[in-house]
Motif scaffolding. Structure first.
Motif, PDB file in Angstrom:
ATOM      1  N   ALA A 210      -4.740  -4.567   7.508  1.00 53.54           N
ATOM      2  CA  ALA A 210      -5.569  -3.363   7.378  1.00 53.54           C
ATOM      3  C   ALA A 210      -7.001  -3.624   7.829  1.00 53.54           C
ATOM      4  O   ALA A 210      -7.666  -2.723   8.371  1.00 53.54           O
ATOM      5  CB  ALA A 210      -5.554  -2.871   5.936  1.00 53.54           C
ATOM      6  N   ARG A 211      -7.483  -4.829   7.613  1.00 59.47           N
ATOM      7  CA  ARG A 211      -8.834  -5.167   8.050  1.00 59.47           C
ATOM      8  C   ARG A 211      -8.909  -5.323   9.567  1.00 59.47           C
ATOM      9  O   ARG A 211      -9.960  -5.136  10.168  1.00 59.47           O
ATOM     10  CB  ARG A 211      -9.282  -6.464   7.386  1.00 59.47           C
ATOM     11  CG  ARG A 211      -9.469  -6.379   5.881  1.00 59.47           C
ATOM     12  CD  ARG A 211      -9.882  -7.737   5.332  1.00 59.47           C
ATOM     13  NE  ARG A 211     -10.005  -7.721   3.871  1.00 59.47           N
ATOM     14  CZ  ARG A 211      -9.614  -8.698   3.092  1.00 59.47           C
ATOM     15  NH1 ARG A 211      -9.049  -9.781   3.618  1.00 59.47           N
ATOM     16  NH2 ARG A 211      -9.775  -8.618   1.782  1.00 59.47           N
ATOM     17  N   ALA A 212      -7.781  -5.703  10.185  1.00 59.86           N
ATOM     18  CA  ALA A 212      -7.787  -6.080  11.588  1.00 59.86           C
ATOM     19  C   ALA A 212      -7.350  -4.978  12.542  1.00 59.86           C
ATOM     20  O   ALA A 212      -7.664  -5.042  13.731  1.00 59.86           O
ATOM     21  CB  ALA A 212      -6.889  -7.302  11.796  1.00 59.86           C
ATOM     22  N   ASP A 213      -6.623  -3.978  12.051  1.00 60.92           N
ATOM     23  CA  ASP A 213      -5.981  -3.038  12.962  1.00 60.92           C
ATOM     24  C   ASP A 213      -6.021  -1.620  12.389  1.00 60.92           C
ATOM     25  O   ASP A 213      -5.666  -1.413  11.214  1.00 60.92           O
ATOM     26  CB  ASP A 213      -4.531  -3.455  13.196  1.00 60.92           C
ATOM     27  CG  ASP A 213      -3.814  -2.591  14.202  1.00 60.92           C
ATOM     28  OD1 ASP A 213      -3.844  -2.930  15.394  1.00 60.92           O
ATOM     29  OD2 ASP A 213      -3.220  -1.581  13.788  1.00 60.92           O
ATOM     30  N   PRO A 214      -6.418  -0.613  13.176  1.00 61.53           N
ATOM     31  CA  PRO A 214      -6.531   0.746  12.633  1.00 61.53           C
ATOM     32  C   PRO A 214      -5.210   1.363  12.211  1.00 61.53           C
ATOM     33  O   PRO A 214      -5.176   2.157  11.269  1.00 61.53           O
ATOM     34  CB  PRO A 214      -7.177   1.531  13.785  1.00 61.53           C
ATOM     35  CG  PRO A 214      -6.952   0.708  15.006  1.00 61.53           C
ATOM     36  CD  PRO A 214      -6.919  -0.710  14.552  1.00 61.53           C
ATOM     37  N   VAL A 215      -4.108   1.021  12.883  1.00 63.31           N
ATOM     38  CA  VAL A 215      -2.804   1.561  12.486  1.00 63.31           C
ATOM     39  C   VAL A 215      -2.438   1.058  11.099  1.00 63.31           C
ATOM     40  O   VAL A 215      -2.025   1.829  10.227  1.00 63.31           O
ATOM     41  CB  VAL A 215      -1.722   1.195  13.511  1.00 63.31           C
ATOM     42  CG1 VAL A 215      -0.345   1.612  13.000  1.00 63.31           C
ATOM     43  CG2 VAL A 215      -2.009   1.851  14.853  1.00 63.31           C
ATOM     44  N   PHE A 216      -2.595  -0.232  10.882  1.00 65.56           N
ATOM     45  CA  PHE A 216      -2.280  -0.792   9.564  1.00 65.56           C
ATOM     46  C   PHE A 216      -3.296  -0.349   8.514  1.00 65.56           C
ATOM     47  O   PHE A 216      -2.959  -0.255   7.334  1.00 65.56           O
ATOM     48  CB  PHE A 216      -2.203  -2.312   9.650  1.00 65.56           C
ATOM     49  CG  PHE A 216      -0.952  -2.811  10.306  1.00 65.56           C
ATOM     50  CD1 PHE A 216       0.201  -3.027   9.573  1.00 65.56           C
ATOM     51  CD2 PHE A 216      -0.914  -3.029  11.677  1.00 65.56           C
ATOM     52  CE1 PHE A 216       1.365  -3.475  10.171  1.00 65.56           C
ATOM     53  CE2 PHE A 216       0.247  -3.478  12.286  1.00 65.56           C
ATOM     54  CZ  PHE A 216       1.387  -3.697  11.537  1.00 65.56           C
ATOM     55  N   ARG A 217      -4.525  -0.059   8.944  1.00 62.15           N
ATOM     56  CA  ARG A 217      -5.516   0.456   7.998  1.00 62.15           C
ATOM     57  C   ARG A 217      -5.086   1.817   7.469  1.00 62.15           C
ATOM     58  O   ARG A 217      -5.211   2.108   6.277  1.00 62.15           O
ATOM     59  CB  ARG A 217      -6.883   0.556   8.669  1.00 62.15           C
ATOM     60  CG  ARG A 217      -8.037   0.897   7.711  1.00 62.15           C
ATOM     61  CD  ARG A 217      -9.383   0.846   8.416  1.00 62.15           C
ATOM     62  NE  ARG A 217      -9.545  -0.427   9.107  1.00 62.15           N
ATOM     63  CZ  ARG A 217      -9.722  -0.563  10.422  1.00 62.15           C
ATOM     64  NH1 ARG A 217      -9.764   0.526  11.199  1.00 62.15           N
ATOM     65  NH2 ARG A 217      -9.863  -1.735  10.971  1.00 62.15           N
ATOM     66  N   ARG A 218      -4.551   2.656   8.361  1.00 61.21           N
ATOM     67  CA  ARG A 218      -4.064   3.964   7.908  1.00 61.21           C
ATOM     68  C   ARG A 218      -2.904   3.805   6.932  1.00 61.21           C
ATOM     69  O   ARG A 218      -2.820   4.527   5.934  1.00 61.21           O
ATOM     70  CB  ARG A 218      -3.646   4.817   9.103  1.00 61.21           C
ATOM     71  CG  ARG A 218      -4.811   5.350   9.922  1.00 61.21           C
ATOM     72  CD  ARG A 218      -4.372   6.452  10.868  1.00 61.21           C
ATOM     73  NE  ARG A 218      -3.436   5.978  11.872  1.00 61.21           N
ATOM     74  CZ  ARG A 218      -3.789   5.453  13.037  1.00 61.21           C
ATOM     75  NH1 ARG A 218      -5.078   5.309  13.338  1.00 61.21           N
ATOM     76  NH2 ARG A 218      -2.877   5.069  13.909  1.00 61.21           N
ATOM     77  N   MET A 219      -1.980   2.888   7.222  1.00 56.62           N
ATOM     78  CA  MET A 219      -0.865   2.640   6.302  1.00 56.62           C
ATOM     79  C   MET A 219      -1.385   2.179   4.941  1.00 56.62           C
ATOM     80  O   MET A 219      -0.897   2.620   3.895  1.00 56.62           O
ATOM     81  CB  MET A 219       0.073   1.579   6.886  1.00 56.62           C
ATOM     82  CG  MET A 219       0.796   1.970   8.150  1.00 56.62           C
ATOM     83  SD  MET A 219       1.835   0.590   8.726  1.00 56.62           S
ATOM     84  CE  MET A 219       2.490   1.278  10.247  1.00 56.62           C
ATOM     85  N   TRP A 220      -2.359   1.288   4.960  1.00 52.37           N
ATOM     86  CA  TRP A 220      -2.944   0.771   3.727  1.00 52.37           C
ATOM     87  C   TRP A 220      -3.551   1.897   2.906  1.00 52.37           C
ATOM     88  O   TRP A 220      -3.297   2.025   1.702  1.00 52.37           O
ATOM     89  CB  TRP A 220      -3.994  -0.272   4.096  1.00 52.37           C
ATOM     90  CG  TRP A 220      -4.724  -0.898   2.955  1.00 52.37           C
ATOM     91  CD1 TRP A 220      -5.961  -0.561   2.486  1.00 52.37           C
ATOM     92  CD2 TRP A 220      -4.281  -1.991   2.133  1.00 52.37           C
ATOM     93  NE1 TRP A 220      -6.319  -1.362   1.442  1.00 52.37           N
ATOM     94  CE2 TRP A 220      -5.311  -2.246   1.205  1.00 52.37           C
ATOM     95  CE3 TRP A 220      -3.130  -2.766   2.107  1.00 52.37           C
ATOM     96  CZ2 TRP A 220      -5.212  -3.256   0.246  1.00 52.37           C
ATOM     97  CZ3 TRP A 220      -3.026  -3.772   1.163  1.00 52.37           C
ATOM     98  CH2 TRP A 220      -4.052  -4.003   0.238  1.00 52.37           C
ATOM     99  N   GLU A 221      -4.316   2.737   3.577  1.00 47.51           N
ATOM    100  CA  GLU A 221      -5.018   3.811   2.869  1.00 47.51           C
ATOM    101  C   GLU A 221      -4.067   4.914   2.416  1.00 47.51           C
ATOM    102  O   GLU A 221      -4.363   5.621   1.444  1.00 47.51           O
ATOM    103  CB  GLU A 221      -6.112   4.381   3.767  1.00 47.51           C
ATOM    104  CG  GLU A 221      -7.236   3.380   4.023  1.00 47.51           C
ATOM    105  CD  GLU A 221      -8.225   3.843   5.077  1.00 47.51           C
ATOM    106  OE1 GLU A 221      -7.942   4.875   5.741  1.00 47.51           O
ATOM    107  OE2 GLU A 221      -9.262   3.166   5.250  1.00 47.51           O
ATOM    108  N   ARG A 222      -2.940   5.050   3.073  1.00 47.37           N
ATOM    109  CA  ARG A 222      -1.981   6.095   2.712  1.00 47.37           C
ATOM    110  C   ARG A 222      -0.990   5.650   1.638  1.00 47.37           C
ATOM    111  O   ARG A 222      -0.036   6.377   1.356  1.00 47.37           O
ATOM    112  CB  ARG A 222      -1.223   6.562   3.957  1.00 47.37           C
ATOM    113  CG  ARG A 222      -2.090   7.347   4.936  1.00 47.37           C
ATOM    114  CD  ARG A 222      -1.330   7.655   6.215  1.00 47.37           C
ATOM    115  NE  ARG A 222      -2.166   8.376   7.171  1.00 47.37           N
ATOM    116  CZ  ARG A 222      -1.827   8.643   8.430  1.00 47.37           C
ATOM    117  NH1 ARG A 222      -0.628   8.238   8.873  1.00 47.37           N
ATOM    118  NH2 ARG A 222      -2.639   9.283   9.228  1.00 47.37           N
ATOM    119  N   GLY A 223      -1.212   4.479   1.065  1.00 46.29           N
ATOM    120  CA  GLY A 223      -0.362   4.127  -0.064  1.00 46.29           C
ATOM    121  C   GLY A 223      -0.008   2.667  -0.223  1.00 46.29           C
ATOM    122  O   GLY A 223       0.371   2.240  -1.323  1.00 46.29           O
ATOM    123  N   VAL A 224      -0.101   1.880   0.858  1.00 43.55           N
ATOM    124  CA  VAL A 224       0.299   0.479   0.750  1.00 43.55           C
ATOM    125  C   VAL A 224      -0.577  -0.266  -0.253  1.00 43.55           C
ATOM    126  O   VAL A 224      -0.091  -1.119  -1.005  1.00 43.55           O
ATOM    127  CB  VAL A 224       0.259  -0.199   2.132  1.00 43.55           C
ATOM    128  CG1 VAL A 224       0.491  -1.697   2.018  1.00 43.55           C
ATOM    129  CG2 VAL A 224       1.311   0.417   3.053  1.00 43.55           C
TER     130      VAL A 224
END
Length: 283
Positions: A241-255
């Motif tokens: 989530a810190r490194a990539d915007p796609v994974f950041r969105r996943m993190w913020e949406r519930g991960v």
């Protein structure tokens, strides 16, 4: 954790294959899939070629590089379930079929030696943090990412696996735990699909274990390994989530909420799972 939509209705000559957005630029051209070449692509192609030589047909066939520099794989027909898992993809018969599919993959992979210059994929940011180790010495190369978007169904049963981007040397048990995380699932009931909120997780783990053919030693090690794996998933997701915007969105949406709940859940429910495994319940 990438996925390619292999819906049999996608029949256009050059159709974009929908996934989770992690790997853009994947298209279907006729009966092939074209993907951007990444540093690990050649290693994965060598692995896939070995699997097919060993008789495993539940994976794409590598077909080389096209005139635009994209890797070419055979298209795997079928349906890929989306998250949250629909009720039709949650039955115990699905667990049995998936366990047997993974066992066939492992048996085909056993003994394959990766090339000396092998490069393996991973999540963004993994090299920036000290992720806790989970595996014993590697036994084989496994898929390591059995999220629903990477499992192809036909006639209501899992029959093939796609997206080997996270494949790397591992153990049989790690791969099994990875599949259990997604398909039991090893999650707090608040984070499960509606059809599995009240699922009997110990029974579902035992059904999978029996269908795969886990040994007594593997059964004894499963719960401790699952706790370590889920902790690593949490740390890896935070780093990605810190490194990539796609994974950041996943993190913020519930991960970011799901992962600590999963760690607490496996700590609380692990003893019940271990007890059920030790009894070898019938299917």
């Amino acid at each position: 954790m990438n996925g390619e939509d292999t819906n049999e209705g996608a029949r256009s000559p050059d159709a974009v294959l929908e996934g989770d957005g992690v790997t853009p630029g994947i298209v279907r051209v006729g009966d092939t899939v074209r993907r951007p070449v990444r540093p690990f692509s050649a290693t994965v192609r060598a692995y896939l070629a070995h699997l097919h030589r060993a008789g495993f047909t539940g994976a794409p066939v590598p077909l080389g590089i096209d005139e635009r520099g994209r890797e070419v794989l055979s298209f795997v027909p079928g349906d890929v379930p989306r998250e949250p898992l629909p009720a039709r993809a949650t039955g115990e018969e699905v667990l049995v079929a998936l366990a047997r599919l993974i066992r066939r993959l492992h048996d085909a992979a056993q003994g394959w030696e990766p090339p000396p210059d092998a490069v393996w994929g991973g999540l963004p940011g993994a090299d920036t943090v000290d992720l806790p180790p989970v595996d014993r010495p590697a036994e084989l190369v496994g898929h390591r990412d059995y999220c629903p978007g990477n499992v192809v169904f036909r006639h209501g049963r899992p029959v093939a696996l796609i997206d080997f981007d996270l494949a790397r040397p591992t153990t049989r048990l790690y791969d099994v735990v990875n599949a259990l995380y997604w398909w039991v699932p090893l999650l707090d009931p608040r984070d499960r699909p509606p059809a599995l909120v009240r699922a009997d997780a110990p029974r579902r783990v035992a059904v999978f274990a029996e269908a795969y053919g886990l040994t007594d030693a593997q059964r004894a090690d499963l719960v401790p390994l699952a706790a370590r794996v889920i902790h690593r998933f949490h740390a890896g997701a935070r780093a990605a989530a810190r490194a990539d915007p796609v994974f950041r969105r996943m993190w913020e949406r519930g991960v970011r909420d799901r992962m600590p709940r999963a760690e607490a859940w496996i700590a609380a429910q692990g003893p019940a799972i271990a007890e059920r495994l030790s009894g070898r319940p019938p299917l």
